[in-house]
Design a protein around this motif. Sequence first.
Motif, mmCIF file in Angstrom:
data_model
loop_
_atom_site.group_PDB
_atom_site.id
_atom_site.type_symbol
_atom_site.label_atom_id
_atom_site.label_comp_id
_atom_site.label_asym_id
_atom_site.label_seq_id
_atom_site.Cartn_x
_atom_site.Cartn_y
_atom_site.Cartn_z
ATOM 1 N N GLU A 43 0.265 -0.838 0.245
ATOM 2 C CA GLU A 43 -0.388 0.416 0.269
ATOM 3 C C GLU A 43 0.542 0.636 -0.338
ATOM 4 O OE1 GLU A 43 -2.893 2.211 3.114
ATOM 5 O OE2 GLU A 43 -2.913 0.340 3.102
ATOM 6 N N HIS A 44 1.660 1.178 0.785
ATOM 7 C CA HIS A 44 3.054 2.535 0.835
ATOM 8 C C HIS A 44 2.903 2.969 -0.452
ATOM 9 C CE1 HIS A 44 6.525 5.120 3.022
ATOM 10 N NE2 HIS A 44 5.544 6.109 2.808
ATOM 11 N N ARG A 45 4.287 0.972 -0.680
ATOM 12 C CA ARG A 45 4.644 1.258 -1.955
ATOM 13 C C ARG A 45 4.142 1.825 -2.977
ATOM 14 N NH1 ARG A 45 5.077 -4.087 -4.154
ATOM 15 N NH2 ARG A 45 3.671 -3.622 -4.768
ATOM 16 N N LEU B 244 12.476 3.311 -1.281
ATOM 17 C CA LEU B 244 13.249 3.782 -2.729
ATOM 18 C C LEU B 244 13.058 2.689 -3.664
ATOM 19 C CD1 LEU B 244 14.819 6.587 -2.079
ATOM 20 C CD2 LEU B 244 12.634 6.373 -3.050
ATOM 21 N N LEU B 245 13.604 1.404 -4.044
ATOM 22 C CA LEU B 245 13.899 0.453 -4.305
ATOM 23 C C LEU B 245 12.532 -0.820 -4.908
ATOM 24 C CD1 LEU B 245 17.632 -1.073 -2.843
ATOM 25 C CD2 LEU B 245 16.645 0.195 -4.908
ATOM 26 N N ALA B 246 11.533 -0.785 -4.137
ATOM 27 C CA ALA B 246 10.071 -1.695 -4.123
ATOM 28 C C ALA B 246 9.668 -0.326 -4.897
ATOM 29 C CB ALA B 246 9.680 -1.349 -2.696
ATOM 30 N N ALA C 143 8.699 -2.260 -8.718
ATOM 31 C CA ALA C 143 7.166 -2.430 -8.690
ATOM 32 C C ALA C 143 6.884 -2.824 -9.778
ATOM 33 C CB ALA C 143 6.135 -0.859 -8.446
ATOM 34 N N GLY C 144 6.402 -4.093 -9.706
ATOM 35 C CA GLY C 144 5.537 -4.584 -10.650
ATOM 36 C C GLY C 144 6.411 -5.879 -10.565
ATOM 37 N N THR C 145 7.310 -5.773 -10.624
ATOM 38 C CA THR C 145 8.468 -7.337 -10.856
ATOM 39 C C THR C 145 8.700 -8.044 -9.075
ATOM 40 O OG1 THR C 145 10.510 -6.019 -9.409
ATOM 41 C CG2 THR C 145 8.964 -5.973 -11.711
ATOM 42 N N GLU D 131 8.612 -7.278 -4.398
ATOM 43 C CA GLU D 131 7.735 -8.052 -3.500
ATOM 44 C C GLU D 131 9.018 -8.732 -2.232
ATOM 45 O OE1 GLU D 131 4.811 -7.316 -2.180
ATOM 46 O OE2 GLU D 131 4.770 -6.487 -4.036
ATOM 47 N N LYS D 132 10.228 -8.772 -2.894
ATOM 48 C CA LYS D 132 10.993 -9.469 -2.194
ATOM 49 C C LYS D 132 11.755 -8.714 -1.237
ATOM 50 C CE LYS D 132 12.446 -13.596 -4.837
ATOM 51 N NZ LYS D 132 13.344 -14.157 -5.257
#
Length: 141
Positions: A52-54, A113-115, A119-121, A125-126
């Motif tokens: 949600e935050h991402r 920032l990295l997430a 995003a979408g990969t 999530e990892k």
Amino acid sequence: MAHRCRPKEALVAEAAQAAFGDLDLLLAEFDTAHGDHDTARGTLVDFYLSAEHRDQPGTGCPTAGFAGDMARQPTAGEVRETYAAGVAEFAAWLSTDADDGLPKVATLVGAILLARATAGTELSEKILESTHKALTAPHGP
């Protein structure tokens, strides 16, 4: 009608100050809602490292939101000072007897920032999951 524009630096500093003021209010709400600071801190980490935050960078943390802009600002001046003060306050809120909170801020901000950038990969999530695990382990950063 003549219109006077404020220097860009002053406007950016004002925006950062307002955003960090909103963060301060949010952190106070976490403390109020959870009764004790340790629980509030843990709940914030849970939220910060959530999908949600991402997925809502426009309403997220100013520490992450302004990071790229701050890196391009002059190293001295009102903008950097305002941002640094906000980061320091966030770190103080995250601090424990074991550390000053700076490792947690750096870890949270870097992870979000990295997430967001991935995003979408599966990697996104990892990043969220592994960072959450590292921060909530008995001897996290």
